[in-house]
Design an enzyme around this catalytic site. Structure first.
Site, PDB file in Angstrom:
ATOM      1  N   LYS A  53      -6.113  27.135   7.572  1.00  0.00           N
ATOM      2  CA  LYS A  53      -7.288  26.914   6.719  1.00  0.00           C
ATOM      3  C   LYS A  53      -7.611  25.428   6.640  1.00  0.00           C
ATOM      4  O   LYS A  53      -8.770  25.027   6.732  1.00  0.00           O
ATOM      5  CB  LYS A  53      -7.020  27.450   5.301  1.00  0.00           C
ATOM      6  CG  LYS A  53      -7.155  28.952   5.203  1.00  0.00           C
ATOM      7  CD  LYS A  53      -6.613  29.475   3.880  1.00  0.00           C
ATOM      8  CE  LYS A  53      -6.482  30.994   3.949  1.00  0.00           C
ATOM      9  NZ  LYS A  53      -5.695  31.571   2.874  1.00  0.00           N
ATOM     10  N   GLN A  97      -3.184  30.601  -2.463  1.00  0.00           N
ATOM     11  CA  GLN A  97      -2.627  31.502  -1.445  1.00  0.00           C
ATOM     12  C   GLN A  97      -1.736  32.573  -2.089  1.00  0.00           C
ATOM     13  O   GLN A  97      -0.882  32.275  -2.919  1.00  0.00           O
ATOM     14  CB  GLN A  97      -1.815  30.667  -0.427  1.00  0.00           C
ATOM     15  CG  GLN A  97      -1.267  31.445   0.742  1.00  0.00           C
ATOM     16  CD  GLN A  97      -2.347  31.985   1.678  1.00  0.00           C
ATOM     17  OE1 GLN A  97      -3.459  31.467   1.738  1.00  0.00           O
ATOM     18  NE2 GLN A  97      -2.034  33.047   2.388  1.00  0.00           N
ATOM     19  N   ASP A 120     -12.637  33.057  -2.539  1.00  0.00           N
ATOM     20  CA  ASP A 120     -11.866  34.202  -2.035  1.00  0.00           C
ATOM     21  C   ASP A 120     -12.531  35.524  -2.432  1.00  0.00           C
ATOM     22  O   ASP A 120     -12.245  36.573  -1.865  1.00  0.00           O
ATOM     23  CB  ASP A 120     -10.455  34.192  -2.652  1.00  0.00           C
ATOM     24  CG  ASP A 120      -9.373  33.947  -1.609  1.00  0.00           C
ATOM     25  OD1 ASP A 120      -9.602  34.258  -0.429  1.00  0.00           O
ATOM     26  OD2 ASP A 120      -8.303  33.446  -2.002  1.00  0.00           O
TER      27      ASP A 120
HETATM   28  N1  GUN Z   1      -2.897  35.807   1.593  1.00  0.00           N
HETATM   29  C1  GUN Z   1      -3.197  36.496   2.726  1.00  0.00           C
HETATM   30  N2  GUN Z   1      -4.527  36.500   2.939  1.00  0.00           N
HETATM   31  C2  GUN Z   1      -5.080  35.826   1.919  1.00  0.00           C
HETATM   32  C3  GUN Z   1      -6.435  35.496   1.584  1.00  0.00           C
HETATM   33  O1  GUN Z   1      -7.416  35.842   2.268  1.00  0.00           O
HETATM   34  N3  GUN Z   1      -6.592  34.760   0.448  1.00  0.00           N
HETATM   35  C4  GUN Z   1      -5.543  34.379  -0.322  1.00  0.00           C
HETATM   36  N4  GUN Z   1      -5.811  33.670  -1.409  1.00  0.00           N
HETATM   37  N5  GUN Z   1      -4.297  34.667  -0.040  1.00  0.00           N
HETATM   38  C5  GUN Z   1      -4.071  35.392   1.080  1.00  0.00           C
END
Ligand code: GUN
Length: 295
Positions: A53, A97, A120
Site C-alpha cells: 500500500k 490494517q 476502507d
Molecule cells: N486486511 C486484509 N485486507 C484488508 C483491507 O482491505 N483493509 C484493512 N484495513 N485490513 C485488511
C-alpha cells in the site's frame, strides 16, 4: 470454448495511471491526497499488504503517513493516533490494517475512524450509506470486482449474479452494490453460503458467478453455465514443495476446468488481488477531492 482471461494487473495499472494523472492535476491546485496507514504487530501477511500500500501511494504521488506500532500497543494509544489523524488536514484517508491483536477491540477501532476518512469503507456509516444508495466510500475489494466486470464489458444490468460467500467485507457489500439502481448495479442477485441447500442449482443459471467463500474448488466446471463470467475472490495457500516459499496461491475456482467453459474468468493471482489496493488509492483521491470541495 475458452474463457477470456480478465487481467487484473492490467486493469489495476490502467486505473492507477488515471489516478496518477488526477493526483498531478490536484497538485497544481496545491492539493496532495494523504493516507494514514496503521499497522499493529508483525503479522507477515499484514506487513506485506501494508508495504504494498505504501509503495502504491508513492508510485502515484499520494502522501502516506506510515505508522508501524508494536504488538503490545494499547487500545488507548491506537485510538489516540486515530483521533490525531481524524484532525490532521494532510490526511484524507485512514487505514488500520486488520486483523488487530486480540487485546484490541476491532469494532471500537473501526468506529473511531471519522467516516469522511473511511477509505476502507468498513465504518457502519459508510455501509449504511452504500446500502441506501447514497454516495459513500465503497470497500475496496467489492469495488475492484465491479471495476473488473465493467471494464471487461460484462453487462451488469439485468444479469443474474450469484455470489458464493456472505462475508461483511466481500459478499454482503457486493450483493448490495449489484442490486442498486445504478450504473454499477441493476443486477438480480442471489447470495449462497454454507447453509445453502444446493449451491450448483443457483450457480448453473448465473450469468455472473462471484466466488468469495475462502475454500478451493468451491466452483467447478459442472456448476456453471457455458459463457458465464466467473470472478474469483478467493486466496488460498496450498502446500507446494516445488516453490521456494513452500506454498502457492489458488482461488476458490477450479481455474483449469472452469476456464474451458466460462466466457470470462479472473486468475489467482493476478485477478481481483491487484484491484484492492488500487481502489484504496481511488477512495483516497476521492476523499481529497471531497475535502477540497471539488466533487
Ligand atoms: N486486511 C486484509 N485486507 C484488508 C483491507 O482491505 N483493509 C484493512 N484495513 N485490513 C485488511
Amino acid at each position: 470454448m475458452s474463457a477470456k482471461i480478465i487481467d487484473g494487473k492490467q486493469i489495476a495499472s490502467d486505473i492507477r495511471n488515471e489516478l496518477k494523472a488526477e493526483v498531478e492535476k490536484l497538485k497544481t491546485k496545491n492539493i496532495v491526497p494523504g493516507l494514514g496507514v496503521i499497522l499493529v504487530g508483525t503479522d507477515a501477511a499484514s506487513i506485506s499488504y501494508v508495504t504494498a500500500k505504501e509503495k502504491a501511494c508513492a508510485d502515484i504521488g499520494i502522501y502516506s503517513d506510515d505508522n508501524r506500532l508494536n504488538e503490545n500497543t494499547s487500545e488507548k494509544d491506537l485510538l489516540a493516533l486515530i483521533d490525531k489523524m481524524n484532525k490532521d488536514p494532510k490526511i484524507n484517508g485512514i487505514l488500520v490494517q486488520l486483523p488487530l491483536p486480540k487485546h484490541i477491540d476491532e469494532e471500537k477501532v473501526l468506529l473511531a475512524i471519522d467516516p469522511v476518512k473511511d477509505v476502507d469503507g468498513f465504518h457502519p456509516v459508510s455501509i449504511g450509506k452504500m446500502v441506501t444508495g447514497q454516495k459513500a466510500f465503497i470497500s475496496c475489494t467489492p469495488h475492484g470486482v465491479l471495476q473488473l466486470l465493467i471494464r471487461s464489458g460484462v453487462k451488469l444490468e439485468g444479469a443474474e449474479v450469484v455470489i458464493v460467500g456472505r462475508s461483511n467485507i466481500v459478499g454482503k457489500p457486493l450483493a448490495n452494490l449489484l442490486m442498486q439502481k445504478s450504473d454499477m448495479g441493476n443486477a438480480t442477485v442471489t447470495v449462497c453460503h454454507t447453509r445453502t441447500k444446493d449451491i450448483a442449482s443457483h450457480t448453473k443459471r448465473a450469468d455472473i458467478v462471484i466466488a468469495a467463500a475462502g475454500r478451493p474448488n468451491t466452483i467447478t466446471a459442472d456448476m456453471i453455465k457455458a459463457g458465464a463470467a466467473v470472478i474469483d475472490v478467493g486466496i488460498n495457500r496450498v502446500e507446494d514443495a516445488t516453490k521456494k516459499r513452500g506454498y502457492r496461491l489458488i482461488g476458490d475456482v477450479d481455474f483449469e476446468n472452469v476456464s474451458k467453459k466460462a466466457g470470462f474468468i479472473t486468475p489467482v493471482p493476478g485477478g481481483v488481488g491487484p484491484m484492492t489496493i488500487t481502489m484504496l488509492l481511488y477512495n483516497t483521491v476521492e476523499s481529497a477531492k471531497i475535502a477540497n470541495g471539488l466533487v
